[in-house]
Each structure stands twice: as structure tokens, then as C-alpha cells.
Design a protein around this motif. Structure first.
Motif, PDB file in Angstrom:
ATOM      1  N   ILE A  96      29.706  30.648 -72.243  1.00  0.00           N
ATOM      2  CA  ILE A  96      28.930  30.824 -71.011  1.00  0.00           C
ATOM      3  C   ILE A  96      27.725  29.884 -71.021  1.00  0.00           C
ATOM      4  N   ALA A 118      28.664  26.476 -69.923  1.00  0.00           N
ATOM      5  CA  ALA A 118      28.787  26.402 -68.465  1.00  0.00           C
ATOM      6  C   ALA A 118      27.414  26.335 -67.808  1.00  0.00           C
ATOM      7  N   GLN A 119      26.473  27.101 -68.312  1.00  0.00           N
ATOM      8  CA  GLN A 119      25.124  27.110 -67.748  1.00  0.00           C
ATOM      9  C   GLN A 119      24.418  25.770 -67.948  1.00  0.00           C
ATOM     10  N   ARG A 164      25.907  23.462 -65.352  1.00  0.00           N
ATOM     11  CA  ARG A 164      25.321  23.791 -64.053  1.00  0.00           C
ATOM     12  C   ARG A 164      23.926  23.186 -63.916  1.00  0.00           C
ATOM     13  N   GLU A 181      20.407  29.830 -65.357  1.00  0.00           N
ATOM     14  CA  GLU A 181      20.798  31.232 -65.513  1.00  0.00           C
ATOM     15  C   GLU A 181      20.042  32.089 -64.507  1.00  0.00           C
ATOM     16  N   ASP A 205      24.475  36.318 -63.855  1.00  0.00           N
ATOM     17  CA  ASP A 205      25.364  35.754 -64.883  1.00  0.00           C
ATOM     18  C   ASP A 205      25.969  36.813 -65.797  1.00  0.00           C
ATOM     19  N   CYS A 249      29.022  38.536 -64.333  1.00  0.00           N
ATOM     20  CA  CYS A 249      30.101  37.689 -63.830  1.00  0.00           C
ATOM     21  C   CYS A 249      31.070  37.279 -64.928  1.00  0.00           C
ATOM     22  N   HIS A 266      33.175  33.936 -66.108  1.00  0.00           N
ATOM     23  CA  HIS A 266      32.888  32.511 -65.991  1.00  0.00           C
ATOM     24  C   HIS A 266      34.166  31.725 -66.266  1.00  0.00           C
ATOM     25  N   THR A 317      33.272  24.448 -63.850  1.00  0.00           N
ATOM     26  CA  THR A 317      33.043  25.885 -63.953  1.00  0.00           C
ATOM     27  C   THR A 317      32.934  26.545 -62.589  1.00  0.00           C
ATOM     28  N   ARG A 330      31.659  30.636 -61.208  1.00  0.00           N
ATOM     29  CA  ARG A 330      31.190  31.972 -61.550  1.00  0.00           C
ATOM     30  C   ARG A 330      31.885  32.969 -60.626  1.00  0.00           C
ATOM     31  N   ARG A 338      28.322  29.016 -57.902  1.00  0.00           N
ATOM     32  CA  ARG A 338      27.876  28.121 -58.972  1.00  0.00           C
ATOM     33  C   ARG A 338      28.995  27.164 -59.418  1.00  0.00           C
TER      34      ARG A 338
END
Length: 257
Positions: free
Chosen positions: A30, A33-34, A37, A58, A62, A65, A67, A81, A83, A118
Motif C-alpha cells: 500500500i 501505491a501511496q 500517487r 495518504e 486509505d 480501502c 488497493h 494503482t 483505490r 486515486r
């Protein structure tokens, strides 16, 4: 020198990335992915993203969710990615879209309504293959859980002050081939884009993600909202899985059997 000349005459082509898609299984995935983003939204788009950890996007949603990740298996890097907020968790935290739109008319869909958001792709991987894998992952998620509707805020850049976004909305919603939803699915922006103050006749290219939604059969559920943190105009999108064109589903979302 002979070997160098041969290499220059017949350069080695870089290998195509081997991509795979799946849900993040741990906090480290995760976090990857953040970070992607943050790179896209803050680094490329200039979004204002308050965060506890530098370089990480974030928020409170999050942790509730799932991901979805596209990964380059050769490098191990997360390159795309989405969300995903399930109806069960939306009952606990609410939908992100509720901060931008009054969703009262979608109340009856909530037990079957998944929110996506996202979405982003690494700049080196913005190809049809990456998008197709994201769609396949979403489709699998919907099938596995028996959900019927996808909802999200589809963003249009306002780098030109919003004229392009207003023009796209005018074309898509009020043009000859309107993509507006039936009245019973309309939602209403809390911070509306001031359409009356903007030009609605400038040439503007439709973002690939929105183009994909509409090709799949999605509706635009009302006028765009202005998101000041991301400086985007956000279109409310609703897709009924029952409306997905079979040819589109086969190509972009995998078999539905």
C-alpha cells in the motif's frame, strides 16, 4: 570496434515490461501505491497533499480501502494503482465522493455500489496494456464480490483556468450524443465549477481514463465539481456492470464467464 559497430547498427531493444495485477496484501505494498500517487498528483499535477510521511499520499480513506496494483514483475515496481472502497466499508467511513457531491439520488444503490478513486499510472507505463490490467482487476473484484455499480470522480485538469473542462462537459453532457445519466441518478456538486463564467467552445482532449469509462457505458451524473486541492474539475461517473459493452468487456476487462 567491430563489436561496437555491430551493436550500433543493431541496437538491442529494451525488453517489454512483464506486468501483473492484484490487490495489495500488506502495508508495504500500500505504501508503494501511496508513493506513486504522490509522485503523480503532487509531482506532476501540483496537488496539495498534506501527509504525515514526506513523499506519500495518504488520507483517512486509505485504511478502509482495497488497493489494486499493477506491478512490473521485472523490476518489482508498482506502476499503476486504483483505490477501491467497498459498500461495507463505505457504511463505516462514507464515500470520498460525498465530500464533492450530494449523492442522495444514489441512496438505493449503496448496498451494491463500489467507489473507485486515486487512479494513476507511472509516466513510463501509460499504455493500453497498463490500463487494460487495471480494468481487468476492477472487473474481477466486482465479479468476485457480486457488486453491480462503480462510482468515482473523474478528473479534468484546470491548468487553463477551467475552460477546457467546461467545454468537455458541454460536449459530453449537452452534445448530440449526450452521456448524461437518467434523472434518477443525478448528483449535485457541493462546489460547482462555474460553467457560466467559463468558455464552453474551446478544443479540449478527453482524458484517456474518462474516455475509457464512457466507452464501457458509464454515465456522467451531473455537472462537475471543482476540487481546489488537486485543481481539477471532477465529473461524477457511474457505471452499471450490466451496461458494459460485451466487446469492451472482453478486450479490456477479461472474460465475464
Amino acid at each position: 570496434m567491430d563489436a561496437l559497430n555491430k551493436l550500433l547498427q543493431h541496437p538491442i531493444k529494451p525488453a517489454r515490461p512483464k506486468l501483473s495485477v492484484g490487490l495489495a496484501q500488506d502495508k508495504d505494498a500500500i505504501l508503494e501505491a501511496q508513493r506513486l500517487r504522490y509522485r503523480v498528483f503532487a509531482g506532476e499535477m501540483g496537488a496539495k497533499l498534506p501527509s504525515r510521511i514526506p513523499g506519500v499520499d495518504e488520507d483517512i480513506f486509505d485504511r478502509w480501502c482495497d488497493h489494486l496494483l499493477v506491478r512490473d514483475d521485472n523490476s518489482g515496481e508498482v506502476v499503476g494503482t486504483y483505490r477501491i472502497l467497498s459498500p461495507v466499508n463505505a457504511r463505516r467511513v462514507g464515500y470520498y465522493s460525498e465530500g464533492e457531491f450530494d449523492l442522495t439520488r444514489l441512496q438505493h444503490l449503496r448496498p451494491r455500489l463500489v467507489e473507485i478513486g486515486r487512479s494513476c499510472v507511472h509516466p513510463d507505463y501509460r499504455t493500453g496494456a497498463t490500463i487494460a490490467l487495471l480494468w481487468q482487476g476492477l472487473s474481477q473484484y466486482m465479479r468476485d464480490n457480486g457488486y453491480d455499480y462503480l462510482m468515482g470522480c473523474a478528473s479534468i485538469s484546470m491548468a487553463d483556468g477551467g475552460h477546457g473542462a467546461a467545454s468537455l462537459y458541454h460536449r459530453l453532457a449537452l452534445g448530440e450524443k449526450s452521456c448524461l445519466s437518467p434523472l434518477e441518478y443525478r448528483v449535485f456538486p457541493r462546489c460547482p465549477l462555474p460553467l457560466e463564467a467559463l468558455r464552453q467552445d474551446v478544443p479540449a482532449e478527453l482524458p484517456p481514463l474518462i474516455k475509457g469509462y464512457l466507452r464501457a457505458g458509464a454515465w456522467i451524473c451531473g455537472e462537475p465539481a471543482w476540487d481546489p486541492d488537486f485543481n481539477t474539475a471532477d465529473l461524477p461517473i457511474l457505471l452499471s456492470m450490466a451496461r458494459v459493452d460485451s466487446r469492451y468487456a472482453k478486450h479490456f476487462m477479461g472474460s465475464r464467464d
